[in-house]
Design a protein around this motif. Sequence first.
Motif, PDB file in Angstrom:
ATOM      1  N   SER A   8       0.834  -1.206   0.000  1.00 47.81           N
ATOM      2  CA  SER A   8       0.000   0.000   0.000  1.00 47.81           C
ATOM      3  C   SER A   8       0.865   1.251   0.000  1.00 47.81           C
ATOM      4  CB  SER A   8      -0.924   0.006   1.226  1.00 47.81           C
ATOM      5  OG  SER A   8      -1.831  -1.067   1.188  1.00 47.81           O
ATOM      6  N   VAL A   9       1.962   1.225   0.773  1.00 45.47           N
ATOM      7  CA  VAL A   9       2.898   2.354   0.802  1.00 45.47           C
ATOM      8  C   VAL A   9       3.472   2.603  -0.586  1.00 45.47           C
ATOM      9  CG1 VAL A   9       5.199   3.036   1.607  1.00 45.47           C
ATOM     10  CG2 VAL A   9       3.505   2.196   3.243  1.00 45.47           C
ATOM     11  N   GLY A  10       3.836   1.515  -1.290  1.00 42.25           N
ATOM     12  CA  GLY A  10       4.420   1.653  -2.616  1.00 42.25           C
ATOM     13  C   GLY A  10       3.430   2.096  -3.666  1.00 42.25           C
ATOM     14  N   ALA A  11       2.138   1.915  -3.391  1.00 42.56           N
ATOM     15  CA  ALA A  11       1.113   2.243  -4.384  1.00 42.56           C
ATOM     16  C   ALA A  11       0.470   3.606  -4.173  1.00 42.56           C
ATOM     17  CB  ALA A  11       0.018   1.162  -4.374  1.00 42.56           C
ATOM     18  N   ASP A  12       0.561   4.158  -2.955  1.00 42.24           N
ATOM     19  CA  ASP A  12      -0.189   5.373  -2.628  1.00 42.24           C
ATOM     20  C   ASP A  12       0.678   6.348  -1.827  1.00 42.24           C
ATOM     21  OD1 ASP A  12      -1.943   7.330  -1.712  1.00 42.24           O
ATOM     22  OD2 ASP A  12      -3.570   5.916  -1.307  1.00 42.24           O
ATOM     23  N   PRO A  13       1.022   7.507  -2.412  1.00 44.61           N
ATOM     24  CA  PRO A  13       1.847   8.488  -1.686  1.00 44.61           C
ATOM     25  C   PRO A  13       1.246   8.931  -0.350  1.00 44.61           C
ATOM     26  CG  PRO A  13       1.730   9.057  -4.009  1.00 44.61           C
ATOM     27  CD  PRO A  13       0.757   7.939  -3.793  1.00 44.61           C
ATOM     28  N   VAL A  15      -0.479   7.037   1.738  1.00 45.07           N
ATOM     29  CA  VAL A  15      -0.163   5.971   2.694  1.00 45.07           C
ATOM     30  C   VAL A  15       1.320   6.034   3.059  1.00 45.07           C
ATOM     31  CG1 VAL A  15      -0.191   3.479   3.126  1.00 45.07           C
ATOM     32  CG2 VAL A  15      -2.017   4.531   1.774  1.00 45.07           C
ATOM     33  N   PHE A  16       2.162   6.338   2.077  1.00 45.97           N
ATOM     34  CA  PHE A  16       3.590   6.505   2.332  1.00 45.97           C
ATOM     35  C   PHE A  16       3.822   7.596   3.373  1.00 45.97           C
ATOM     36  CE2 PHE A  16       7.645   8.553   0.550  1.00 45.97           C
ATOM     37  CZ  PHE A  16       8.473   7.813   1.378  1.00 45.97           C
ATOM     38  N   GLN A  17       3.136   8.711   3.229  1.00 44.90           N
ATOM     39  CA  GLN A  17       3.279   9.802   4.191  1.00 44.90           C
ATOM     40  C   GLN A  17       2.777   9.375   5.570  1.00 44.90           C
ATOM     41  OE1 GLN A  17       1.548  13.505   2.905  1.00 44.90           O
ATOM     42  NE2 GLN A  17       2.409  14.655   4.616  1.00 44.90           N
ATOM     43  N   SER A  18       1.689   8.613   5.608  1.00 43.05           N
ATOM     44  CA  SER A  18       1.175   8.113   6.889  1.00 43.05           C
ATOM     45  C   SER A  18       2.176   7.179   7.553  1.00 43.05           C
ATOM     46  CB  SER A  18      -0.156   7.382   6.678  1.00 43.05           C
ATOM     47  OG  SER A  18      -1.150   8.264   6.216  1.00 43.05           O
ATOM     48  N   LEU A 190      13.983  11.200  -3.278  1.00 43.49           N
ATOM     49  CA  LEU A 190      12.855  10.833  -2.421  1.00 43.49           C
ATOM     50  C   LEU A 190      13.342  10.360  -1.054  1.00 43.49           C
ATOM     51  CD1 LEU A 190       9.818  10.500  -2.079  1.00 43.49           C
ATOM     52  CD2 LEU A 190      10.029   8.180  -2.999  1.00 43.49           C
ATOM     53  N   THR A 191      14.446   9.622  -1.029  1.00 45.64           N
ATOM     54  CA  THR A 191      14.983   9.137   0.247  1.00 45.64           C
ATOM     55  C   THR A 191      15.403  10.310   1.128  1.00 45.64           C
ATOM     56  OG1 THR A 191      15.774   7.118  -0.818  1.00 45.64           O
ATOM     57  CG2 THR A 191      16.746   7.672   1.307  1.00 45.64           C
ATOM     58  N   ALA A 192      16.119  11.283   0.554  1.00 50.49           N
ATOM     59  CA  ALA A 192      16.556  12.455   1.320  1.00 50.49           C
ATOM     60  C   ALA A 192      15.359  13.294   1.754  1.00 50.49           C
ATOM     61  CB  ALA A 192      17.517  13.289   0.477  1.00 50.49           C
ATOM     62  N   TYR A 193      14.395  13.454   0.868  1.00 53.00           N
ATOM     63  CA  TYR A 193      13.194  14.246   1.139  1.00 53.00           C
ATOM     64  C   TYR A 193      12.402  13.630   2.294  1.00 53.00           C
ATOM     65  CZ  TYR A 193       9.040  17.027  -0.284  1.00 53.00           C
ATOM     66  OH  TYR A 193       7.979  17.898  -0.346  1.00 53.00           O
ATOM     67  N   ALA A 194      12.215  12.307   2.235  1.00 53.97           N
ATOM     68  CA  ALA A 194      11.441  11.615   3.263  1.00 53.97           C
ATOM     69  C   ALA A 194      12.183  11.595   4.601  1.00 53.97           C
ATOM     70  CB  ALA A 194      11.127  10.188   2.813  1.00 53.97           C
ATOM     71  N   SER A 195      13.513  11.483   4.557  1.00 55.61           N
ATOM     72  CA  SER A 195      14.301  11.522   5.788  1.00 55.61           C
ATOM     73  C   SER A 195      14.155  12.873   6.471  1.00 55.61           C
ATOM     74  CB  SER A 195      15.779  11.244   5.491  1.00 55.61           C
ATOM     75  OG  SER A 195      15.959   9.970   4.925  1.00 55.61           O
ATOM     76  N   SER A 196      14.212  13.943   5.692  1.00 62.48           N
ATOM     77  CA  SER A 196      14.032  15.287   6.235  1.00 62.48           C
ATOM     78  C   SER A 196      12.639  15.433   6.836  1.00 62.48           C
ATOM     79  CB  SER A 196      14.247  16.332   5.133  1.00 62.48           C
ATOM     80  OG  SER A 196      13.939  17.627   5.599  1.00 62.48           O
ATOM     81  N   TYR A 197      11.634  14.926   6.156  1.00 70.01           N
ATOM     82  CA  TYR A 197      10.254  14.993   6.657  1.00 70.01           C
ATOM     83  C   TYR A 197      10.143  14.283   8.004  1.00 70.01           C
ATOM     84  CZ  TYR A 197       5.202  14.172   6.905  1.00 70.01           C
ATOM     85  OH  TYR A 197       3.885  14.102   7.327  1.00 70.01           O
ATOM     86  N   MET A 198      10.735  13.094   8.101  1.00 68.12           N
ATOM     87  CA  MET A 198      10.673  12.346   9.359  1.00 68.12           C
ATOM     88  C   MET A 198      11.310  13.117  10.505  1.00 68.12           C
ATOM     89  SD  MET A 198      11.314   8.258   8.810  1.00 68.12           S
ATOM     90  CE  MET A 198      11.693   8.126  10.552  1.00 68.12           C
ATOM     91  N   LEU A 199      12.451  13.752  10.234  1.00 63.59           N
ATOM     92  CA  LEU A 199      13.136  14.521  11.277  1.00 63.59           C
ATOM     93  C   LEU A 199      12.307  15.731  11.695  1.00 63.59           C
ATOM     94  CD1 LEU A 199      16.705  14.224   9.795  1.00 63.59           C
ATOM     95  CD2 LEU A 199      16.052  13.461  12.084  1.00 63.59           C
ATOM     96  N   PHE A 212       3.944  14.939  -0.964  1.00 63.99           N
ATOM     97  CA  PHE A 212       4.337  13.622  -1.463  1.00 63.99           C
ATOM     98  C   PHE A 212       3.450  13.232  -2.645  1.00 63.99           C
ATOM     99  CE2 PHE A 212       6.108  13.699   2.764  1.00 63.99           C
ATOM    100  CZ  PHE A 212       7.333  13.056   2.598  1.00 63.99           C
ATOM    101  N   GLU A 213       4.084  13.145  -3.797  1.00 66.00           N
ATOM    102  CA  GLU A 213       3.374  12.778  -5.022  1.00 66.00           C
ATOM    103  C   GLU A 213       3.801  11.414  -5.546  1.00 66.00           C
ATOM    104  OE1 GLU A 213       2.485  17.198  -6.845  1.00 66.00           O
ATOM    105  OE2 GLU A 213       4.330  16.188  -7.443  1.00 66.00           O
ATOM    106  N   VAL A 214       4.872  10.861  -4.985  1.00 64.01           N
ATOM    107  CA  VAL A 214       5.350   9.532  -5.387  1.00 64.01           C
ATOM    108  C   VAL A 214       5.670   8.731  -4.135  1.00 64.01           C
ATOM    109  CG1 VAL A 214       6.270  10.263  -7.619  1.00 64.01           C
ATOM    110  CG2 VAL A 214       7.727  10.374  -5.581  1.00 64.01           C
ATOM    111  N   SER A 215       5.796   7.427  -4.314  1.00 65.11           N
ATOM    112  CA  SER A 215       6.137   6.509  -3.224  1.00 65.11           C
ATOM    113  C   SER A 215       7.380   5.722  -3.605  1.00 65.11           C
ATOM    114  CB  SER A 215       4.993   5.520  -2.976  1.00 65.11           C
ATOM    115  OG  SER A 215       3.828   6.191  -2.569  1.00 65.11           O
TER     116      SER A 215
END
Length: 261
Positions: A8-13, A15-18, A190-199, A212-215
């Motif tokens: 689901s994470v891979g299919a829906d941005p 869900v990825f953000q969640s 995307l990896t750097a972007y998501a890491s920054s978001y988590m922090l 988030f437009e991609v997963s």
Amino acid sequence: MANEMALSVGADPKVFQSYLDMQSKFPSYSVNNALLVLKQMPQATQLGDLSYWKNQKNYIRRNELNNKVLILEPGDEYRREDGSVGTYINAKKVYDISQSKNTRHRETPLNDINSLIMALANSSPVGFKSITPEQMPQGYAVMYDKNSDKIYLRNGLDDATKVFQLTTMEIAHAMMAKDNPHYDRNENHLTAYASSYMLCKQYGVNTDDFIFEVSPQSETNEPQDIKKELAKIKNIANDISNRMEPTLVQNRSTKEKSYER
């Protein structure tokens, strides 16, 4: 359940953000366990088993005892037929604070944005250099350059929230580029972007600018491949956080002493 959520994470941005929201609330949890909690109780904020809540002098309400959340933890070791050592995996029942008699959350230390930026600067694996807007590539305010192994900051950047967001992103790039002569920042954006978001989520920094437009994708679309990408994001965010913590702890201690005077 974890595999189902990974797909689901891979299919829906969204869900990825969640998932990123959940992993930032429980940074010590494995990717599998963050996915399991997201599947079973997406509103969870503080989890523990019955003994944990008892030690907190808190108890799970009787009518909630059957509404457990299952996570996985390593069990005893065993020896396989080929002689290698494996580890059994046990299911563990945990409950959220919302299911307890005392729903008051533990206090978490707050860090002001300047303290967070100072901690980033002190713990960065690479150096920083300020340059004029004319010297900065178009579209960038902060950028890691692999050739010089430095993070460049545009002069006049006075939005502290933006500085934290962009600097954590560029530190993530610096970490991933280490010992990789063929590093491509576009492939790892995307990896750097998501890491920054988590922090940002972990430290209470505003995340309204993140979209988030991609997963994370995998060529095989197998859950394990998606989990590997999620683990990469988690590990980078945790690495940066662990580097920051000594400075943040010292800052909090200094402030507490100043309040006592």
